[in-house]
Design an enzyme around this catalytic site. Sequence first.
Site, PDB file in Angstrom:
ATOM      1  N   ASP A   1       8.668  52.528  26.705  1.00 12.99           N
ATOM      2  CA  ASP A   1       8.790  52.354  28.154  1.00 12.99           C
ATOM      3  C   ASP A   1       8.370  53.587  28.937  1.00 12.99           C
ATOM      4  OD1 ASP A   1      11.154  53.879  27.410  1.00 12.99           O
ATOM      5  OD2 ASP A   1      12.136  51.951  27.092  1.00 12.99           O
TER       6      ASP A   1
ATOM      7  N   ASN B   1      25.108  48.893  27.396  1.00 14.27           N
ATOM      8  CA  ASN B   1      25.220  47.478  27.766  1.00 14.27           C
ATOM      9  C   ASN B   1      24.475  46.578  26.778  1.00 14.27           C
ATOM     10  OD1 ASN B   1      22.569  47.972  28.415  1.00 14.27           O
ATOM     11  ND2 ASN B   1      22.751  47.463  30.588  1.00 14.27           N
TER      12      ASN B   1
ATOM     13  N   HIS C   1      21.262  47.078  25.718  1.00 13.85           N
ATOM     14  CA  HIS C   1      19.811  46.977  25.872  1.00 13.85           C
ATOM     15  C   HIS C   1      19.068  47.686  24.742  1.00 13.85           C
ATOM     16  CE1 HIS C   1      19.878  50.828  28.545  1.00 13.85           C
ATOM     17  NE2 HIS C   1      19.269  51.155  27.422  1.00 13.85           N
TER      18      HIS C   1
ATOM     19  N   GLU D   1      17.232  44.761  29.667  1.00 11.33           N
ATOM     20  CA  GLU D   1      18.624  44.701  30.097  1.00 11.33           C
ATOM     21  C   GLU D   1      19.248  43.330  29.773  1.00 11.33           C
ATOM     22  OE1 GLU D   1      19.832  47.435  30.780  1.00 11.33           O
ATOM     23  OE2 GLU D   1      18.966  48.508  32.462  1.00 11.33           O
TER      24      GLU D   1
END
Length: 237
Positions: A67, A136, A138, A143
């Site tokens: 990313d 979370n 990811h 996400e």
Amino acid sequence: MQIVKVNNYEEMSEKAADLVTGLINQSKKSVLGLATGSTPEKLYDILVERNIRKEISFQQVKTFNLDEYVGLGENDLNSYRYYMNEKLFHKVDIEMENTYIPNGLATSLDKECERYEQEIQKAGTIDLQLLGLGLNGHIGFNEPGSSFNSRTHVTQLDQSTIEANARFFKTPEDVPTKVITMGIGTIMKAKQILLLVQGEKKAEILKKAIEGEVTEHIPASILQRHSNVTLITDISI
């Protein structure tokens, strides 16, 4: 999933480096999927040291990063291109044209996503994809709620991710809210996945990811369906 339990961060990084070193020495033209953040820093340090000692060569290796922040260029201290240059690329014998990271300053982000996906396909299958795990759930910056079939795309960061990344920026307001990220569908096409998870704060989400329901609400849970995943962690599972 092969689970390798280690005692600390240093041991985790050494074992990860052993896996990467073995792959490259077996296949000089390996294609690596790389990650950023604090978790792989020691791994990259070890790979640099091994390169200096000529125990490993990156001359024919290609790399694809997961990313990049939208709005940050390669000279920005917080961009992932800058991170990779400083932590690895500028310190080893890799050809810079073989290092691929999305362009966060692209005029058309949609076209940049298409271009990046095409570059991955042209290189063939990613031999080893390095991953961390977000609090979370990811992977990459996919996400909760991200499609398991997604390819490289632009995504809005969750508030929890923005808060977690704020430590790298001068103020929380400086943290970009959008990124270009490799999609889960792309990640899952890698021949092998190396998941590094460090610190008891991630114990709960790790347990859900590897033992719980496979659901898009916990993106990392899809790794249960990959045929070749190595998890290296200092967390007691």
